[in-house]
Motif scaffolding. Structure first.
Motif, PDB file in Angstrom:
ATOM      1  N   ALA A 158      14.274   5.310  -6.053  1.00 63.83           N
ATOM      2  CA  ALA A 158      13.678   5.581  -7.363  1.00 63.83           C
ATOM      3  C   ALA A 158      12.499   6.540  -7.256  1.00 63.83           C
ATOM      4  N   LEU A 159      11.755   6.444  -6.158  1.00 65.57           N
ATOM      5  CA  LEU A 159      10.586   7.298  -5.954  1.00 65.57           C
ATOM      6  C   LEU A 159      10.921   8.589  -5.209  1.00 65.57           C
ATOM      7  N   ALA A 219       9.246   0.675 -12.799  1.00 64.98           N
ATOM      8  CA  ALA A 219      10.066  -0.500 -13.092  1.00 64.98           C
ATOM      9  C   ALA A 219      11.303  -0.114 -13.898  1.00 64.98           C
ATOM     10  N   LEU A 220      11.142   0.788 -14.858  1.00 68.21           N
ATOM     11  CA  LEU A 220      12.269   1.212 -15.683  1.00 68.21           C
ATOM     12  C   LEU A 220      13.297   1.988 -14.864  1.00 68.21           C
ATOM     13  N   ALA A 240      13.742   1.837 -11.547  1.00 68.97           N
ATOM     14  CA  ALA A 240      14.334   0.985 -10.509  1.00 68.97           C
ATOM     15  C   ALA A 240      15.022  -0.249 -11.081  1.00 68.97           C
ATOM     16  N   ASP A 241      14.915  -0.453 -12.391  1.00 67.14           N
ATOM     17  CA  ASP A 241      15.540  -1.597 -13.067  1.00 67.14           C
ATOM     18  C   ASP A 241      15.010  -2.928 -12.531  1.00 67.14           C
ATOM     19  N   VAL A 242      13.678  -3.016 -12.443  1.00 69.96           N
ATOM     20  CA  VAL A 242      13.007  -4.268 -12.096  1.00 69.96           C
ATOM     21  C   VAL A 242      11.862  -4.450 -13.092  1.00 69.96           C
ATOM     22  N   SER A 243      11.188  -5.573 -13.040  1.00 67.84           N
ATOM     23  CA  SER A 243      10.088  -5.794 -13.969  1.00 67.84           C
ATOM     24  C   SER A 243       8.805  -5.149 -13.448  1.00 67.84           C
ATOM     25  N   ALA A 244       7.964  -4.710 -14.374  1.00 70.99           N
ATOM     26  CA  ALA A 244       6.675  -4.139 -13.991  1.00 70.99           C
ATOM     27  C   ALA A 244       5.820  -5.192 -13.285  1.00 70.99           C
ATOM     28  N   ARG A 245       5.987  -6.441 -13.668  1.00 74.31           N
ATOM     29  CA  ARG A 245       5.232  -7.521 -13.032  1.00 74.31           C
ATOM     30  C   ARG A 245       5.608  -7.640 -11.556  1.00 74.31           C
ATOM     31  N   HIS A 246       6.905  -7.485 -11.267  1.00 73.76           N
ATOM     32  CA  HIS A 246       7.346  -7.573  -9.875  1.00 73.76           C
ATOM     33  C   HIS A 246       6.773  -6.411  -9.061  1.00 73.76           C
ATOM     34  N   ILE A 247       6.731  -5.215  -9.661  1.00 73.40           N
ATOM     35  CA  ILE A 247       6.126  -4.064  -8.976  1.00 73.40           C
ATOM     36  C   ILE A 247       4.671  -4.375  -8.645  1.00 73.40           C
ATOM     37  N   GLY A 260       0.816  -1.206   0.000  1.00 74.14           N
ATOM     38  CA  GLY A 260       0.000   0.000   0.000  1.00 74.14           C
ATOM     39  C   GLY A 260       0.849   1.255   0.000  1.00 74.14           C
ATOM     40  N   GLN A 261       1.931   1.256   0.787  1.00 76.43           N
ATOM     41  CA  GLN A 261       2.816   2.419   0.817  1.00 76.43           C
ATOM     42  C   GLN A 261       3.486   2.632  -0.540  1.00 76.43           C
ATOM     43  N   LEU A 262       3.909   1.538  -1.151  1.00 74.14           N
ATOM     44  CA  LEU A 262       4.536   1.640  -2.467  1.00 74.14           C
ATOM     45  C   LEU A 262       3.562   2.235  -3.479  1.00 74.14           C
ATOM     46  N   ARG A 263       2.334   1.777  -3.448  1.00 80.38           N
ATOM     47  CA  ARG A 263       1.316   2.273  -4.380  1.00 80.38           C
ATOM     48  C   ARG A 263       1.036   3.759  -4.148  1.00 80.38           C
ATOM     49  N   ILE A 264       0.986   4.165  -2.876  1.00 80.41           N
ATOM     50  CA  ILE A 264       0.726   5.575  -2.558  1.00 80.41           C
ATOM     51  C   ILE A 264       1.853   6.465  -3.061  1.00 80.41           C
ATOM     52  N   TRP A 265       3.101   6.058  -2.795  1.00 78.52           N
ATOM     53  CA  TRP A 265       4.226   6.887  -3.235  1.00 78.52           C
ATOM     54  C   TRP A 265       4.346   6.909  -4.756  1.00 78.52           C
ATOM     55  N   ARG A 266       4.031   5.816  -5.399  1.00 74.54           N
ATOM     56  CA  ARG A 266       4.045   5.810  -6.865  1.00 74.54           C
ATOM     57  C   ARG A 266       2.998   6.791  -7.391  1.00 74.54           C
ATOM     58  N   GLY A 267       1.842   6.835  -6.716  1.00 73.94           N
ATOM     59  CA  GLY A 267       0.807   7.788  -7.109  1.00 73.94           C
ATOM     60  C   GLY A 267       1.231   9.226  -6.874  1.00 73.94           C
ATOM     61  N   LYS A 268       1.902   9.469  -5.744  1.00 74.25           N
ATOM     62  CA  LYS A 268       2.372  10.827  -5.455  1.00 74.25           C
ATOM     63  C   LYS A 268       3.361  11.301  -6.510  1.00 74.25           C
ATOM     64  N   ARG A 269       4.171  10.379  -7.014  1.00 75.76           N
ATOM     65  CA  ARG A 269       5.162  10.741  -8.032  1.00 75.76           C
ATOM     66  C   ARG A 269       4.603  10.637  -9.452  1.00 75.76           C
ATOM     67  N   ARG A 270       3.335  10.264  -9.551  1.00 77.16           N
ATOM     68  CA  ARG A 270       2.646  10.180 -10.844  1.00 77.16           C
ATOM     69  C   ARG A 270       3.401   9.268 -11.816  1.00 77.16           C
ATOM     70  N   MET A 271       3.763   8.120 -11.318  1.00 73.83           N
ATOM     71  CA  MET A 271       4.477   7.143 -12.129  1.00 73.83           C
ATOM     72  C   MET A 271       3.616   5.896 -12.301  1.00 73.83           C
ATOM     73  N   SER A 272       3.625   5.347 -13.488  1.00 72.34           N
ATOM     74  CA  SER A 272       2.967   4.065 -13.713  1.00 72.34           C
ATOM     75  C   SER A 272       3.869   2.958 -13.175  1.00 72.34           C
ATOM     76  N   GLN A 273       3.326   1.755 -13.076  1.00 72.03           N
ATOM     77  CA  GLN A 273       4.158   0.627 -12.649  1.00 72.03           C
ATOM     78  C   GLN A 273       5.309   0.416 -13.622  1.00 72.03           C
TER      79      GLN A 273
END
Length: 255
Positions: free
Chosen positions: A55-56, A24-25, A27-34, A7-20
């Motif tokens: 990254a965020l 992922a790009l 942080a150099d991980v897969s979008a599926r892992h996110i 939930g925290q990860l999702r909130i911060w991603r929303g605050k930074r207006r970033m898609s999964q």
């Protein structure tokens, strides 16, 4: 804020207006892992929590909360500036503001509380009725205070409102900064730059002292590699004269 890591990860991603995918790009991980981390289908390693926090651009105090939510010990400390560990930092700050004499320099915390100043800065603060530990934001928001001290207050208020909003956004939302930004934006109103040709390279704050006006501009310095929570929030603002009369005024004041 939610207590689970996903939930925290999702909130911060929303605050930074970033898609999964965008996260992922970066942080150099897969979008599926996110996606799996956000839904709780995967548990992050300690390294992954720190990588995603970086990254965020999550503030360090909130990265500690993310680590705790993921089941790991916090890694970022908050040390008092007067502690032995922080002595080199104190010396660096003192060196910077003392070396800026005869012009004023100030040290502020995250919410613009005065922490320290050089001799010229303390002289200015004294003239404003302020001292170390006082809130510069509260001072600015006193009715009529801005127009009393600054000739071009509407321009300065608009600039400060934008800065406070930017700082609040970086922190993921800060009620004190947001409220100050809203109040200053109301005071600024519509700032009209028309008919003046090109804008100057930097906004000069036209301070009123002793019946005269002295224009100054400032730079703000922060510790770029700080991993201490309190140190990361410290701002050092140094003012410079915009004309010769202002330069002479501060040189005379410093003796």
């Amino acid at each position: 804020m939610t207590s689970d890591f996903g939930g925290q990860l999702r909130i911060w991603r929303g605050k930074r207006r970033m898609s999964q995918l965008q996260l992922a790009l970066v942080a150099d991980v897969s979008a599926r892992h996110i996606a799996f981390l956000e839904t709780g289908r995967a548990k992050p390693s300690r390294h992954m929590v720190l990588r995603l926090g970086e990254a965020l651009e999550v503030p360090r105090a909130e990265r500690n909360l993310m680590l705790d939510a993921a089941g790991y010990r916090a890694v970022y400390a908050r040390r008092p500036l007067d502690s032995a560990t922080m002595e080199p930092i104190r010396k660096a700050i003192t060196h910077m503001i003392a070396g800026h004499m005869p012009y004023p320099a100030f040290v502020f915390d995250r919410r613009w509380t005065v922490m320290d100043a050089n001799a010229s800065g303390h002289a200015m603060l004294s003239g404003f009725g302020l001292t170390d530990g006082d809130s510069f934001i509260d001072f600015l928001l006193e009715p009529g205070r801005g127009t009393e001290l600054v000739e071009n207050w509407h321009e300065v208020a608009a600039h400060l409102a934008a800065r406070f909003r930017l700082e609040s956004a970086h922190l993921g939302g800060d009620a004190v900064l947001e409220q100050a930004a809203e109040a200053l934006a109301c005071e600024a109103g519509e700032v009209d730059h028309g008919g003046r040709g090109d804008l100057p390279p930097v906004l000069a704050v036209r301070f009123r002292f002793g019946g005269k006006v002295y224009p100054m501009f400032s730079t703000i310095t922060q510790f770029g590699t700080a991993d201490d929570i309190a140190l990361a929030d410290i701002k050092i603002e140094m003012f410079f004269p915009s004309d010769e009369a202002c330069e002479v005024f501060f040189r005379n004041m410093a003796g």
